[in-house]
Write a protein that holds these residues in place. Structure first.
Motif, PDB file in Angstrom:
ATOM      1  N   LEU A  22       0.946  -1.207  -0.039  1.00 52.95           N
ATOM      2  CA  LEU A  22       0.047  -0.098  -0.107  1.00 52.95           C
ATOM      3  C   LEU A  22       0.927   1.140   0.159  1.00 52.95           C
ATOM      4  O   LEU A  22       1.988   1.229   0.457  1.00 52.95           O
ATOM      5  CB  LEU A  22      -0.891  -0.107   1.254  1.00 52.95           C
ATOM      6  N   THR A  23       0.533   2.123  -0.634  1.00 55.14           N
ATOM      7  CA  THR A  23       1.263   3.403  -0.757  1.00 55.14           C
ATOM      8  C   THR A  23       0.898   4.163   0.749  1.00 55.14           C
ATOM      9  O   THR A  23      -0.157   4.002   1.331  1.00 55.14           O
ATOM     10  CB  THR A  23       0.885   4.440  -1.889  1.00 55.14           C
ATOM     11  N   GLN A  24       1.639   5.213   0.887  1.00 55.34           N
ATOM     12  CA  GLN A  24       1.550   6.058   2.179  1.00 55.34           C
ATOM     13  C   GLN A  24       0.254   6.692   2.107  1.00 55.34           C
ATOM     14  O   GLN A  24      -0.480   6.743   3.259  1.00 55.34           O
ATOM     15  CB  GLN A  24       2.506   6.996   2.162  1.00 55.34           C
ATOM     16  N   ASP A  25      -0.254   7.147   1.035  1.00 57.94           N
ATOM     17  CA  ASP A  25      -1.685   7.861   1.064  1.00 57.94           C
ATOM     18  C   ASP A  25      -2.717   6.901   1.397  1.00 57.94           C
ATOM     19  O   ASP A  25      -3.756   7.118   2.091  1.00 57.94           O
ATOM     20  CB  ASP A  25      -1.724   8.485  -0.339  1.00 57.94           C
ATOM     21  N   GLN A  26      -2.568   5.695   0.971  1.00 62.01           N
ATOM     22  CA  GLN A  26      -3.613   4.663   1.038  1.00 62.01           C
ATOM     23  C   GLN A  26      -3.715   4.226   2.764  1.00 62.01           C
ATOM     24  O   GLN A  26      -4.618   4.279   3.169  1.00 62.01           O
ATOM     25  CB  GLN A  26      -3.457   3.395   0.386  1.00 62.01           C
ATOM     26  N   VAL A  27      -2.490   4.046   3.178  1.00 60.82           N
ATOM     27  CA  VAL A  27      -2.428   3.577   4.530  1.00 60.82           C
ATOM     28  C   VAL A  27      -3.067   4.828   5.221  1.00 60.82           C
ATOM     29  O   VAL A  27      -3.551   4.608   6.255  1.00 60.82           O
ATOM     30  CB  VAL A  27      -0.900   3.401   4.943  1.00 60.82           C
ATOM     31  N   SER A  28      -2.548   6.011   5.070  1.00 64.01           N
ATOM     32  CA  SER A  28      -3.035   7.078   5.865  1.00 64.01           C
ATOM     33  C   SER A  28      -4.710   7.146   5.816  1.00 64.01           C
ATOM     34  O   SER A  28      -5.174   7.510   6.765  1.00 64.01           O
ATOM     35  CB  SER A  28      -2.360   8.468   5.231  1.00 64.01           C
ATOM     36  N   LEU A  29      -4.971   6.949   4.690  1.00 64.43           N
ATOM     37  CA  LEU A  29      -6.801   7.204   4.443  1.00 64.43           C
ATOM     38  C   LEU A  29      -7.322   5.933   5.425  1.00 64.43           C
ATOM     39  O   LEU A  29      -8.241   6.152   6.178  1.00 64.43           O
ATOM     40  CB  LEU A  29      -7.065   7.111   3.028  1.00 64.43           C
ATOM     41  N   LEU A  30      -6.609   4.821   5.223  1.00 68.76           N
ATOM     42  CA  LEU A  30      -7.062   3.720   6.069  1.00 68.76           C
ATOM     43  C   LEU A  30      -6.963   3.891   7.364  1.00 68.76           C
ATOM     44  O   LEU A  30      -7.775   3.456   8.326  1.00 68.76           O
ATOM     45  CB  LEU A  30      -6.251   2.364   5.760  1.00 68.76           C
ATOM     46  N   GLU A  31      -5.903   4.470   7.982  1.00 65.71           N
ATOM     47  CA  GLU A  31      -5.737   4.968   9.504  1.00 65.71           C
ATOM     48  C   GLU A  31      -6.780   5.694   9.963  1.00 65.71           C
ATOM     49  O   GLU A  31      -7.391   5.490  10.874  1.00 65.71           O
ATOM     50  CB  GLU A  31      -4.072   5.357   9.450  1.00 65.71           C
ATOM     51  N   LYS A  32      -7.149   6.667   9.061  1.00 66.35           N
ATOM     52  CA  LYS A  32      -8.192   7.693   9.354  1.00 66.35           C
ATOM     53  C   LYS A  32      -9.604   7.044   9.697  1.00 66.35           C
ATOM     54  O   LYS A  32     -10.273   7.190  10.642  1.00 66.35           O
ATOM     55  CB  LYS A  32      -8.131   8.824   8.584  1.00 66.35           C
ATOM     56  N   SER A  33      -9.628   6.319   8.681  1.00 67.58           N
ATOM     57  CA  SER A  33     -11.122   5.627   8.595  1.00 67.58           C
ATOM     58  C   SER A  33     -11.193   4.651   9.827  1.00 67.58           C
ATOM     59  O   SER A  33     -12.141   4.438  10.459  1.00 67.58           O
ATOM     60  CB  SER A  33     -11.164   4.678   7.549  1.00 67.58           C
ATOM     61  N   PHE A  34      -9.821   3.928  10.316  1.00 68.37           N
ATOM     62  CA  PHE A  34      -9.983   3.047  11.394  1.00 68.37           C
ATOM     63  C   PHE A  34     -10.148   3.622  12.501  1.00 68.37           C
ATOM     64  O   PHE A  34     -10.704   3.129  13.644  1.00 68.37           O
ATOM     65  CB  PHE A  34      -8.531   2.256  11.464  1.00 68.37           C
ATOM     66  N   ASN A  35      -9.386   4.986  12.778  1.00 69.97           N
ATOM     67  CA  ASN A  35      -9.537   5.712  14.121  1.00 69.97           C
ATOM     68  C   ASN A  35     -10.995   6.210  14.042  1.00 69.97           C
ATOM     69  O   ASN A  35     -11.430   6.402  15.365  1.00 69.97           O
ATOM     70  CB  ASN A  35      -8.528   7.182  14.009  1.00 69.97           C
ATOM     71  N   PHE A  36     -11.644   6.389  13.168  1.00 67.87           N
ATOM     72  CA  PHE A  36     -12.974   7.048  13.234  1.00 67.87           C
ATOM     73  C   PHE A  36     -13.985   5.702  13.751  1.00 67.87           C
ATOM     74  O   PHE A  36     -14.828   5.899  14.557  1.00 67.87           O
ATOM     75  CB  PHE A  36     -13.558   7.464  11.817  1.00 67.87           C
ATOM     76  N   ASN A  37     -13.703   4.573  13.265  1.00 68.00           N
ATOM     77  CA  ASN A  37     -14.459   3.302  13.555  1.00 68.00           C
ATOM     78  C   ASN A  37     -13.691   2.167  13.089  1.00 68.00           C
ATOM     79  O   ASN A  37     -13.397   1.892  12.078  1.00 68.00           O
ATOM     80  CB  ASN A  37     -15.760   3.237  12.572  1.00 68.00           C
ATOM     81  N   ASN A  38     -13.356   1.345  14.078  1.00 62.98           N
ATOM     82  CA  ASN A  38     -12.422   0.209  13.856  1.00 62.98           C
ATOM     83  C   ASN A  38     -13.337  -1.012  13.297  1.00 62.98           C
ATOM     84  O   ASN A  38     -12.581  -2.033  13.175  1.00 62.98           O
ATOM     85  CB  ASN A  38     -11.569  -0.111  15.054  1.00 62.98           C
ATOM     86  N   LYS A  39     -14.678  -1.148  13.101  1.00 67.56           N
ATOM     87  CA  LYS A  39     -15.315  -2.018  12.559  1.00 67.56           C
ATOM     88  C   LYS A  39     -15.607  -1.564  11.056  1.00 67.56           C
ATOM     89  O   LYS A  39     -15.928  -0.407  10.914  1.00 67.56           O
ATOM     90  CB  LYS A  39     -16.943  -2.271  13.432  1.00 67.56           C
ATOM     91  N   LEU A  40     -15.509  -2.437  10.430  1.00 62.38           N
ATOM     92  CA  LEU A  40     -15.726  -2.303   8.887  1.00 62.38           C
ATOM     93  C   LEU A  40     -17.229  -2.877   8.257  1.00 62.38           C
ATOM     94  O   LEU A  40     -17.081  -4.012   8.188  1.00 62.38           O
ATOM     95  CB  LEU A  40     -14.431  -2.426   7.956  1.00 62.38           C
ATOM     96  N   ASP A  41     -18.248  -1.946   8.022  1.00 61.60           N
ATOM     97  CA  ASP A  41     -19.415  -2.495   7.460  1.00 61.60           C
ATOM     98  C   ASP A  41     -19.042  -2.652   6.096  1.00 61.60           C
ATOM     99  O   ASP A  41     -18.322  -2.079   5.556  1.00 61.60           O
ATOM    100  CB  ASP A  41     -20.573  -1.849   7.828  1.00 61.60           C
TER     101      ASP A  41
END
Length: 178
Positions: A22-41
């Motif tokens: 994954l690129t740094q941008d992809q990881v960054s977006l995934l991290e932000k999303s995870f911090n908002f909600n650690n469960k993925l619907d």
């Protein structure tokens, strides 16, 4: 080894070569999303996959791995907090045990004084009580009567009435001295 086993190993190695990090941008977006909600619907997984240009399965696996790392990190933090709390409690316990030993020694001294009271003349008794109660905070316990002296002596030993404040054990003094 048979032919199928070797062929299976070759396919697995080929798949590893095709994996892209994954690129740094992809990881960054995934991290932000995870911090908002650690469960993925499922809807969020599809949306993230589309935004990142990744297969939804890869997003789901990233979330699963991230949750596992996050859980381990939290366990480590909790363990350190519990360890610190244990160390503090052990230190408090040691301090309290020292205090108990000190108080036992004081009690033993007081019991020895009580045993010697019956065999000591009144004049030397007042100086003994006065000097032993100096540690408690009073140097003038003698007020003229033997009865009052006895009350202050017991008060000195257990922190009861007299110059050391009132307690609910006043009946103890009346019944033991009368």
């Amino acid at each position: 080894m048979d032919y199928h086993h070797i062929q299976s190993s070759v396919r697995k190695n080929e798949l590893k070569f095709h994996k892209k990090r994954l690129t740094q941008d992809q990881v960054s977006l995934l991290e932000k999303s995870f911090n908002f909600n650690n469960k993925l619907d499922p809807d969020r997984r599809s949306q993230l996959a589309h935004e990142l240009g990744l297969p939804p399965r890869k997003v789901a696996i990233w979330y699963q791995n991230k949750r596992a790392r996050w859980k381990n990190e939290n366990l480590e933090v909790d363990h350190k907090a519990l360890q610190l709390r244990l160390e503090n409690l052990l230190a408090d316990n040691e301090r309290l045990q020292s205090e108990v030993e000190r108080l036992k020694q004081e009690l033993h001294k007081a019991q020895e004084m009580l045993l010697s009271v019956n065999n000591t003349p009144y004049s030397s008794l007042s100086s003994q009580i006065s000097s032993s109660c100096d540690e408690v905070g009073s140097s003038s316990l003698v007020h003229g009567s033997r009865n009052h002296l006895d009350k202050d002596f017991f008060a000195c030993l257990i922190g009861g009435e007299g110059q050391f404040g009132n307690t609910n054990d006043q009946e103890f003094f009346r019944s033991s001295i009368s």
